[in-house]
Design an enzyme around this catalytic site. Structure first.
Site, PDB file in Angstrom:
ATOM      1  N   HIS A  71       0.822  -1.208   0.000  1.00 59.65           N
ATOM      2  CA  HIS A  71       0.000   0.000   0.000  1.00 59.65           C
ATOM      3  C   HIS A  71       0.860   1.263   0.000  1.00 59.65           C
ATOM      4  CE1 HIS A  71      -2.341   3.116   2.336  1.00 59.65           C
ATOM      5  NE2 HIS A  71      -3.099   2.943   1.269  1.00 59.65           N
ATOM      6  N   GLU A  74       2.032   1.900  -3.417  1.00 62.76           N
ATOM      7  CA  GLU A  74       0.925   2.477  -4.205  1.00 62.76           C
ATOM      8  C   GLU A  74       0.937   3.996  -4.095  1.00 62.76           C
ATOM      9  OE1 GLU A  74      -3.379   3.738  -3.391  1.00 62.76           O
ATOM     10  OE2 GLU A  74      -3.165   1.627  -2.831  1.00 62.76           O
ATOM     11  N   HIS A  75       1.142   4.516  -2.894  1.00 62.73           N
ATOM     12  CA  HIS A  75       1.241   5.971  -2.712  1.00 62.73           C
ATOM     13  C   HIS A  75       2.436   6.533  -3.476  1.00 62.73           C
ATOM     14  CE1 HIS A  75      -1.557   7.101   0.756  1.00 62.73           C
ATOM     15  NE2 HIS A  75      -1.832   5.826   0.497  1.00 62.73           N
ATOM     16  N   GLU A 151      -3.218   7.816   7.799  1.00 62.66           N
ATOM     17  CA  GLU A 151      -4.357   7.106   7.205  1.00 62.66           C
ATOM     18  C   GLU A 151      -4.749   5.921   8.078  1.00 62.66           C
ATOM     19  OE1 GLU A 151      -5.472   4.709   3.080  1.00 62.66           O
ATOM     20  OE2 GLU A 151      -3.703   6.013   3.142  1.00 62.66           O
TER      21      GLU A 151
END
Length: 456
Positions: A71, A74-75, A151
Site C-alpha cells: 500500500h 501504491e502511494h 491514514e
C-alpha cells in the site's frame, strides 16, 4: 409476496435483452512478448475510456517486518519519474476532465484512469513510464510514510468497527497472511525504509506480473498497437516463487473482545468457508452467495425482518461473503444489539437464523428475491465502463478467467433451495467460528486533530 417477485424476474430478464450490444460485447485479448496481458472491451456508448493496470501483488505477498509496503508503494507511484514530476500524473488527468486513483487489496494492487478516449494513449504512456522508471526519493518516502501512518490512525485506529475487523482477522487466521491488515501494522510502518519499497517495486512491478484492462469507446486493434508501443519495450523479470500458505485446521471456537471508544456494542462472527476454485465444478460458494442474499440482500431479507423489525433484537444486522479471492474465504455475520439487549443475545439470534435455514430450508419466494437482485446487479454493472473493467481485473487477479463470468452467473441462477440448506448445515459450526465483540468505551470529548490528510 411470491407473486410479486415471480412477476419481477421475467421483467429483469427482459431488461437484459435491451441492454446495448456494446455492453454485452466479448473482450479481446493480446499477450505481449514481455508477458504483459492486454484485455480490451469495446463499449461505444460514450466517448470515454477506462484504463486500468493490475499487478498480481497485494498484502498477502508481504513478509513480517514489512507489512503495509504494498500500500505504501501504491502511494509512491504518484511521486513521479525522471520525465514526470511528483503529482503531475494526476494533474494531467484532472486537466482533461478525467479521474484517477489506485487501490491495494490483499490479492492485488491496481491503478486506473477514466478519461476522454482521445487521451488514452497518453495514459498508457504515463503508466508504462512508472511501471519501470519510478522515482523513489528518500525525502518523498519519509513524507508519504507519515501520510500512510495518519491514514491508518484515521481509518482503523480511530474507527472501532475497522479495529474490530482487524483484530478478528488476526485471531481467526494463524498462518495465512490474510491475518495482516492491508495497511500494515503501525510498528512496521514506523520502521519502513525506502529500500523496502524499492525491493517491492523491483520484485513485483514488471510487465509479466501485470494485466492492462481497457473498456470504452476504442478500437481494440488500435489499443493493441498502443500497448505494443508503450508497454512492449519494458523488460520482463523472473518472479519470486509463491509457496502455499494453507491455514491449519481450526479445532474450536475462538473469541476476543476489543475495547474502544464507540457509541454502540457490536458482534462480529466469522465462519471459515470455501471460495471458488473451479468455476464449473464448485457448488458451495454459489450457494453461500445466495445464503448471504437471503439473510441480508434486501429490505425484506431475514435479518432485517426477523432480528430488527419483529424481535427488536438488533438496531442493525448484516451478512457478507465474497466468493472470489486468492486466499481463504470468510462468511461474516455482524450486528449491534438494541438498547436493553446484550451482545450474547444478539449472537444467539444470529446463530438462530442460520440454524433455522439449516433445519427448515428456504422458501421459493426467498430464492426468487435473491435471484432477482442478482439479475438487477448484472444489468446495473453493464451501465458503467469502470465497473466492467473492475470486474475483469478482479477476476483475473484472483485466478479466474473473465471469460467464465457468464458461467458464474448461470451457476448462481441455478442454485437450489436444497443447496442453500446444505451449506447452512455444513459450514456454520463452532470449529469454523471466530466471534469478536466490541465493548464500547466512553467517547472522547475532544476529537483528535489529524495532521496529515491521506491521499485517497
Amino acid at each position: 409476496m411470491l407473486r410479486r417477485y415471480a412477476r419481477l424476474i421475467p421483467l429483469l430478464l427482459a431488461l437484459i435483452l435491451v441492454v446495448p450490444a456494446d455492453a454485452l460485447a466479448n473482450p479481446f485479448e493480446l499477450q505481449l512478448a514481455n508477458g504483459l496481458r492486454v484485455i480490451v472491451k469495446e463499449d461505444h456508448r460514450a466517448p470515454t475510456a477506462a484504463h486500468m493496470v493490475w499487478y498480481h501483488a497485494g498484502s498477502m505477498d508481504e513478509t513480517n517486518g514489512t507489512t503495509g509496503v504494498a500500500h505504501l508503494l501504491e502511494h509512491m507511484m504518484f511521486k513521479g519519474t525522471p520525465t514526470t514530476g511528483a503529482g503531475e500524473f494526476s494533474r494531467l488527468v484532472a486537466a482533461e476532465g478525467g479521474r484517477d486513483n489506485a487501490f491495494t487489496s490483499k490479492d492485488y494492487t491496481a491503478y486506473f484512469q477514466q478519461v476522454p478516449k482521445q487521451k488514452l494513449a497518453q495514459m498508457m504512456q504515463l503508466e508504462a513510464d512508472r511501471m519501470r522508471h519510478l522515482n523513489l526519493d528518500p525525502k518523498e518516502f519519509a513524507q508519504e510514510s507519515k501520510v500512510v501512518m495518519e491514514e491508518r490512525r484515521l481509518r482503523t485506529d480511530d474507527q472501532p468497527q475497522s479495529l474490530l475487523f482487524e483484530q478478528m482477522n488476526a485471531v481467526a487466521l494463524q498462518a495465512h497472511p490474510y491475518r495482516v491488515p492491508v495497511i500494515g501494522w503501525m510498528n512496521d510502518l514506523e520502521n519502513m525504509t525506502v529500500g523496502d519499497a524499492r525491493d517491492w517495486y523491483e520484485r513485483w512491478y514488471v510487465p509479466n506480473n501485470a494485466i492492462v484492462v481497457i473498456v470504452g469507446d476504442v478500437d481494440h486493434m488500435e489499443v493493441f498497437r498502443l500497448a505494443e508501443k508503450y508497454y512492449g519495450s519494458l523488460p520482463p523479470r523472473a518472479l519470486p516463487s509463491r509457496k502455499p500458505q494453507d491455514e491449519p485446521e481450526q479445532t474450536g471456537i475462538r473469541r476476543l473482545t476489543v475495547k474502544a471508544p464507540a457509541e454502540l456494542p457490536v458482534v462480529l462472527m466469522a465462519y471459515k468457508v470455501p471460495v471458488i476454485r473451479d468455476v464449473e465444478n464448485d457448488i458451495d460458494p454459489y450457494a453461500l452467495e445466495m445464503l448471504a442474499a437471503i439473510l441480508d440482500g434486501h429490505d425484506a431479507a431475514r435479518f432485517s425482518k426477523s432480528l430488527i423489525r419483529e424481535q427488536r433484537l438488533a438496531t442493525s444486522a448484516g451478512a457478507g461473503y465474497d466468493s472470489t479471492s486468492r486466499g481463504p474465504g470468510m462468511f461474516y455475520l455482524m450486528g449491534s444489539p438494541s438498547e436493553g439487549r446484550t451482545r450474547t443475545e444478539l449472537e444467539t439470534g444470529l446463530r438462530a437464523e442460520i440454524a433455522r435455514i439449516a433445519k427448515d430450508g428456504v422458501a421459493a419466494a426467498e430464492l426468487a428475491r435473491a435471484k432477482a437482485q442478482l439479475v438487477a446487479g448484472v444489468i446495473y454493472k453493464l451501465d458503467s465502463m469502470f465497473a466492467q473493467a473492475m470486474e475483469i481485473g478482479q477476476l483475473e487477479s484472483v485466478g479466474i478467467s473473465y471469460r467464465l463470468k457468464k458461467r458464474m452467473i448461470e451457476k448462481l441462477q441455478a442454485v437450489s433451495a436444497e443447496q442453500v440448506q446444505a451449506v447452512a448445515q455444513e459450514y456454520f459450526r463452532d470449529e469454523r467460528l471466530t466471534v469478536a465483540e466490541l465493548d464500547p468505551q466512553p467517547l472522547s470529548q475532544t476529537p483528535r486533530v489529524h495532521s496529515v490528510a491521506p491521499r485517497h
